[in-house]
Design an enzyme around this catalytic site. Structure first.
Site, PDB file in Angstrom:
ATOM      1  N   ASP A 239      40.473 -20.605 -26.004  1.00  0.00           N
ATOM      2  CA  ASP A 239      39.638 -21.312 -25.044  1.00  0.00           C
ATOM      3  C   ASP A 239      39.299 -20.384 -23.887  1.00  0.00           C
ATOM      4  O   ASP A 239      40.174 -19.698 -23.350  1.00  0.00           O
ATOM      5  CB  ASP A 239      40.364 -22.548 -24.521  1.00  0.00           C
ATOM      6  CG  ASP A 239      39.461 -23.444 -23.688  1.00  0.00           C
ATOM      7  OD1 ASP A 239      38.272 -23.552 -24.018  1.00  0.00           O
ATOM      8  OD2 ASP A 239      39.947 -24.038 -22.716  1.00  0.00           O
TER       9      ASP A 239
ATOM     10  N   HIS B  33      31.743 -24.166 -12.872  1.00  0.00           N
ATOM     11  CA  HIS B  33      33.052 -24.797 -13.058  1.00  0.00           C
ATOM     12  C   HIS B  33      34.138 -23.998 -12.337  1.00  0.00           C
ATOM     13  O   HIS B  33      34.977 -24.561 -11.619  1.00  0.00           O
ATOM     14  CB  HIS B  33      33.370 -24.902 -14.550  1.00  0.00           C
ATOM     15  CG  HIS B  33      34.762 -25.360 -14.847  1.00  0.00           C
ATOM     16  ND1 HIS B  33      35.220 -26.623 -14.550  1.00  0.00           N
ATOM     17  CD2 HIS B  33      35.822 -24.708 -15.407  1.00  0.00           C
ATOM     18  CE1 HIS B  33      36.480 -26.757 -14.921  1.00  0.00           C
ATOM     19  NE2 HIS B  33      36.872 -25.605 -15.444  1.00  0.00           N
TER      20      HIS B  33
ATOM     21  N   ARG C 134      41.893 -23.809  -3.985  1.00  0.00           N
ATOM     22  CA  ARG C 134      42.069 -22.724  -3.009  1.00  0.00           C
ATOM     23  C   ARG C 134      41.003 -22.867  -1.918  1.00  0.00           C
ATOM     24  O   ARG C 134      40.155 -21.986  -1.737  1.00  0.00           O
ATOM     25  CB  ARG C 134      41.959 -21.353  -3.685  1.00  0.00           C
ATOM     26  CG  ARG C 134      43.005 -21.112  -4.761  1.00  0.00           C
ATOM     27  CD  ARG C 134      42.908 -19.710  -5.340  1.00  0.00           C
ATOM     28  NE  ARG C 134      41.614 -19.465  -5.971  1.00  0.00           N
ATOM     29  CZ  ARG C 134      41.297 -19.822  -7.219  1.00  0.00           C
ATOM     30  NH1 ARG C 134      42.183 -20.457  -7.964  1.00  0.00           N
ATOM     31  NH2 ARG C 134      40.098 -19.559  -7.720  1.00  0.00           N
TER      32      ARG C 134
ATOM     33  N   GLU D  91      37.226 -32.080 -20.910  1.00  0.00           N
ATOM     34  CA  GLU D  91      36.499 -30.837 -20.656  1.00  0.00           C
ATOM     35  C   GLU D  91      35.374 -30.762 -21.682  1.00  0.00           C
ATOM     36  O   GLU D  91      35.623 -30.661 -22.890  1.00  0.00           O
ATOM     37  CB  GLU D  91      37.407 -29.616 -20.737  1.00  0.00           C
ATOM     38  CG  GLU D  91      38.392 -29.539 -19.578  1.00  0.00           C
ATOM     39  CD  GLU D  91      39.117 -28.211 -19.479  1.00  0.00           C
ATOM     40  OE1 GLU D  91      39.056 -27.430 -20.447  1.00  0.00           O
ATOM     41  OE2 GLU D  91      39.742 -27.958 -18.428  1.00  0.00           O
TER      42      GLU D  91
ATOM     43  N   GLU E 158      32.856 -28.993 -23.703  1.00  0.00           N
ATOM     44  CA  GLU E 158      32.760 -27.606 -24.123  1.00  0.00           C
ATOM     45  C   GLU E 158      31.946 -27.489 -25.416  1.00  0.00           C
ATOM     46  O   GLU E 158      31.621 -28.487 -26.077  1.00  0.00           O
ATOM     47  CB  GLU E 158      34.151 -27.004 -24.351  1.00  0.00           C
ATOM     48  CG  GLU E 158      35.065 -27.128 -23.135  1.00  0.00           C
ATOM     49  CD  GLU E 158      36.307 -26.259 -23.232  1.00  0.00           C
ATOM     50  OE1 GLU E 158      36.304 -25.275 -24.018  1.00  0.00           O
ATOM     51  OE2 GLU E 158      37.291 -26.558 -22.532  1.00  0.00           O
TER      52      GLU E 158
ATOM     53  N   ASP F  11      38.174 -30.386 -24.852  1.00  0.00           N
ATOM     54  CA  ASP F  11      39.505 -29.800 -24.671  1.00  0.00           C
ATOM     55  C   ASP F  11      40.265 -30.641 -23.641  1.00  0.00           C
ATOM     56  O   ASP F  11      40.322 -30.307 -22.464  1.00  0.00           O
ATOM     57  CB  ASP F  11      39.380 -28.347 -24.217  1.00  0.00           C
ATOM     58  CG  ASP F  11      40.657 -27.571 -24.447  1.00  0.00           C
ATOM     59  OD1 ASP F  11      41.360 -27.857 -25.425  1.00  0.00           O
ATOM     60  OD2 ASP F  11      40.959 -26.675 -23.639  1.00  0.00           O
TER      61      ASP F  11
ATOM     62  N   ARG G 232      46.097 -32.758 -16.266  1.00  0.00           N
ATOM     63  CA  ARG G 232      46.053 -31.916 -15.075  1.00  0.00           C
ATOM     64  C   ARG G 232      47.398 -31.868 -14.340  1.00  0.00           C
ATOM     65  O   ARG G 232      47.748 -30.826 -13.769  1.00  0.00           O
ATOM     66  CB  ARG G 232      44.976 -32.436 -14.109  1.00  0.00           C
ATOM     67  CG  ARG G 232      43.573 -32.460 -14.678  1.00  0.00           C
ATOM     68  CD  ARG G 232      43.064 -31.082 -14.989  1.00  0.00           C
ATOM     69  NE  ARG G 232      41.673 -31.135 -15.457  1.00  0.00           N
ATOM     70  CZ  ARG G 232      41.021 -30.090 -15.956  1.00  0.00           C
ATOM     71  NH1 ARG G 232      41.624 -28.922 -16.067  1.00  0.00           N
ATOM     72  NH2 ARG G 232      39.770 -30.226 -16.363  1.00  0.00           N
TER      73      ARG G 232
ATOM     74  N   GLN H 170      49.754 -29.655 -16.381  1.00  0.00           N
ATOM     75  CA  GLN H 170      49.257 -28.283 -16.285  1.00  0.00           C
ATOM     76  C   GLN H 170      49.577 -27.660 -14.924  1.00  0.00           C
ATOM     77  O   GLN H 170      49.977 -26.493 -14.833  1.00  0.00           O
ATOM     78  CB  GLN H 170      47.754 -28.261 -16.536  1.00  0.00           C
ATOM     79  CG  GLN H 170      47.134 -26.872 -16.501  1.00  0.00           C
ATOM     80  CD  GLN H 170      45.635 -26.914 -16.745  1.00  0.00           C
ATOM     81  OE1 GLN H 170      45.069 -27.955 -17.053  1.00  0.00           O
ATOM     82  NE2 GLN H 170      44.983 -25.780 -16.608  1.00  0.00           N
TER      83      GLN H 170
ATOM     84  N   TYR I  30      51.743 -24.096 -15.267  1.00  0.00           N
ATOM     85  CA  TYR I  30      50.882 -22.981 -15.656  1.00  0.00           C
ATOM     86  C   TYR I  30      51.182 -21.654 -14.952  1.00  0.00           C
ATOM     87  O   TYR I  30      50.733 -20.609 -15.407  1.00  0.00           O
ATOM     88  CB  TYR I  30      49.407 -23.352 -15.466  1.00  0.00           C
ATOM     89  CG  TYR I  30      48.847 -23.137 -14.085  1.00  0.00           C
ATOM     90  CD1 TYR I  30      47.995 -22.071 -13.835  1.00  0.00           C
ATOM     91  CD2 TYR I  30      49.158 -23.999 -13.040  1.00  0.00           C
ATOM     92  CE1 TYR I  30      47.460 -21.872 -12.576  1.00  0.00           C
ATOM     93  CE2 TYR I  30      48.627 -23.821 -11.791  1.00  0.00           C
ATOM     94  CZ  TYR I  30      47.769 -22.745 -11.551  1.00  0.00           C
ATOM     95  OH  TYR I  30      47.246 -22.558 -10.301  1.00  0.00           O
TER      96      TYR I  30
ATOM     97  N   LYS J 257      47.605 -28.722 -22.314  1.00  0.00           N
ATOM     98  CA  LYS J 257      46.404 -28.528 -23.130  1.00  0.00           C
ATOM     99  C   LYS J 257      46.654 -28.720 -24.624  1.00  0.00           C
ATOM    100  O   LYS J 257      45.753 -29.098 -25.370  1.00  0.00           O
ATOM    101  CB  LYS J 257      45.872 -27.101 -22.926  1.00  0.00           C
ATOM    102  CG  LYS J 257      45.302 -26.829 -21.559  1.00  0.00           C
ATOM    103  CD  LYS J 257      43.887 -27.348 -21.459  1.00  0.00           C
ATOM    104  CE  LYS J 257      43.179 -26.759 -20.262  1.00  0.00           C
ATOM    105  NZ  LYS J 257      41.778 -27.184 -20.190  1.00  0.00           N
TER     106      LYS J 257
ATOM    107  N   THR K 225      42.758 -31.216 -29.112  1.00  0.00           N
ATOM    108  CA  THR K 225      41.409 -30.695 -28.876  1.00  0.00           C
ATOM    109  C   THR K 225      40.517 -31.341 -29.925  1.00  0.00           C
ATOM    110  O   THR K 225      40.778 -31.209 -31.117  1.00  0.00           O
ATOM    111  CB  THR K 225      41.357 -29.160 -29.012  1.00  0.00           C
ATOM    112  OG1 THR K 225      42.232 -28.569 -28.053  1.00  0.00           O
ATOM    113  CG2 THR K 225      39.947 -28.646 -28.808  1.00  0.00           C
TER     114      THR K 225
ATOM    115  N   THR L  90      34.941 -25.291 -19.946  1.00  0.00           N
ATOM    116  CA  THR L  90      34.186 -26.415 -19.409  1.00  0.00           C
ATOM    117  C   THR L  90      32.777 -25.993 -19.018  1.00  0.00           C
ATOM    118  O   THR L  90      32.586 -25.000 -18.327  1.00  0.00           O
ATOM    119  CB  THR L  90      34.900 -26.996 -18.181  1.00  0.00           C
ATOM    120  OG1 THR L  90      36.237 -27.352 -18.550  1.00  0.00           O
ATOM    121  CG2 THR L  90      34.185 -28.223 -17.660  1.00  0.00           C
TER     122      THR L  90
ATOM    123  N   GLU M  33      36.285 -32.153 -11.531  1.00  0.00           N
ATOM    124  CA  GLU M  33      35.156 -31.814 -10.673  1.00  0.00           C
ATOM    125  C   GLU M  33      34.369 -33.057 -10.252  1.00  0.00           C
ATOM    126  O   GLU M  33      33.970 -33.189  -9.090  1.00  0.00           O
ATOM    127  CB  GLU M  33      34.213 -30.863 -11.393  1.00  0.00           C
ATOM    128  CG  GLU M  33      34.826 -29.530 -11.781  1.00  0.00           C
ATOM    129  CD  GLU M  33      33.943 -28.817 -12.785  1.00  0.00           C
ATOM    130  OE1 GLU M  33      33.028 -28.098 -12.345  1.00  0.00           O
ATOM    131  OE2 GLU M  33      34.154 -29.016 -14.004  1.00  0.00           O
TER     132      GLU M  33
END
Length: 405
Positions: free
Chosen positions: A117, A124, A133, A191, A193, A225, A229, A232, A236, A245, A249, A340, A354
């Site tokens: 992936d 995105h 951030r 997601e 994709e 996918d 969250r 993750q 991660y 994840k 899928t 994504t 998002e």
């Protein structure tokens, strides 16, 4: 309506002909099929009836033998199928070999070898960077404009459209919590994709150049996918996605051959940073690597986003080149996903992360607000691409319903 009488403008007309694997009602036999309108042609039976030299490839229980056969055979098979469904001379032999889509079971169309992936949408990546951030001067990580970021996923949990998705459980820890807890994900996401299906393998130690994309990749499909969250976020660092994840899928039951999408090819967005030679798609002899795919995302029948694939910064050809540049080999049935798909507008974002800005701004749906997915929610992706003379090429939908674990 007879299978040959596809209405004018149908996105699954003879200009498309995606491949899948099906079983007729009352049978467990898996057969290679080709979609025409609301019917599926038993491709193996048609090939045998018409003494086609590649009948054995079309008589397999999945697409892998056809995928491995390579571009010359792909072109021969597509030309033959187009002739069989358009020329009146073949109607008597072929018409009995069609099945109504409503009376077949669709299966995962190919045996997945490996799954990778990527993270190829600048919109995105910028949105995610701004969410997590907010004080950073640049939402993108320093490497983002220099290489297609990706991770190795789990091939064994790739499932066909229509398969229920069980809400995953794992460790969660909010920043203010003193310790992690275990339980079902409460921030389950989507997601939107596009997945690319590899046909011809490559030798280990031999990178695939940008110009080799269509020598190895057979076709593409829509892909969801699914992402937990909260799981993750805790797991991660430092090695990346894992349990958040790997639980599922979803891919479409129909693989659209690249040959059907010639009129949808577009140039990618303008590059803002110089690329190393193996990724430089402005070099002479490198054809445009983008695709103009118009995706719709619906939750419980309500469209919530329409992400445009044409905005993807990194192309599928660049992703394949990067995937193999270290000498990693390709296998028949390898699947790699775009990451994504999101566009510049709020209504073009391909994830709930998002769309709701990490849950701050829930979506207003007819059956209530959604920050993330609830049990019973049904997520459906559909898409189309421009075809010849203003027509449309339909991509097979990918759908999944969330069920409690």
């Amino acid at each position: 309506m007879p299978p040959f009488d596809v209405p004018e403008g149908d996105p699954f007309g003879p200009h498309n002909l995606p491949y899948g694997v099906f079983s007729p009602d009352g049978s467990s036999d898996r057969r290679v099929g080709v979609r025409l309108g609301d019917h599926v042609l038993d491709a193996g039976a048609a090939a045998r009836a018409l003494d086609f030299p590649h009948a054995e490839l079309l008589s397999a229980p999945n697409l892998n033998p056809l995928l491995a056969a390579g571009p010359a055979v792909w072109a021969e098979v597509r030309a033959a199928l187009t002739e069989w469904v358009t020329r009146p001379a073949h109607r008597e032999a072929v018409e009995p070999l069609f099945h109504e889509l409503a009376h077949v079971t669709l299966h995962l169309p190919f045996e997945v070898a490996d799954y990778v992936d990527f993270y190829a949408s600048e919109h995105h990546a910028r949105n995610v960077g701004q969410i997590f951030r907010p004080d950073s001067p640049d939402p993108l990580t320093p490497n983002w404009k220099h290489l297609p970021i990706g991770y190795h996923g789990r091939a064994g949990t790739v499932v066909v459209s229509g398969t229920d998705v069980v809400r995953p459980s794992g460790q969660r820890k909010a920043p203010a919590d003193p310790a992690p807890v275990f339980g079902p994900s409460i921030r389950l996401d989507i997601e939107a994709e596009v997945g690319f299906v590899v046909g011809v393998p490559s030798a280990q130690g031999t990178p695939v150049p940008l110009t080799g994309f269509r020598d190895h990749v057979f076709g593409l499909c829509l892909l969801n996918d699914w992402s937990a969250r909260d799981i993750q976020a805790w797991e991660y660092v430092p090695l990346g996605p894992f349990l958040g994840k790997s639980f599922a899928t979803s891919v479409s039951a129909w693989i659209t051959p690249l040959a059907a999408l010639e009129d949808a090819r577009v140039a990618p967005p303008e590059r803002t940073h110089p690329l190393l030679p193996y990724l430089d798609d402005s070099a002479p002899g490198v054809e445009p690597g983008g695709y103009d795919l118009r995706i719709s995302v619906a939750i419980n029948g309500q469209v919530v986003a329409e992400p445009p694939f044409s905005t993807m910064y990194w192309t599928a050809a660049q992703q394949l080149a990067h995937l193999t540049v270290n000498g990693a080999s390709l296998r028949t049935g390898d699947l790699y996903a775009s990451g994504t798909v999101s566009g510049p507008a709020e209504g073009q974002r391909g994830s709930l992360l998002e769309l709701t800005w990490n849950g701050r701004d829930p979506l207003e749906l007819p059956d209530g607000k959604r920050a993330f997915l609830e049990d019973g929610d049904v997520v459906t992706f559909t898409a189309w691409a421009p075809g010849k003379d203003g027509g449309r090429i339909g991509l097979g939908e990918v759908e999944g319903r969330i069920v409690s674990g």
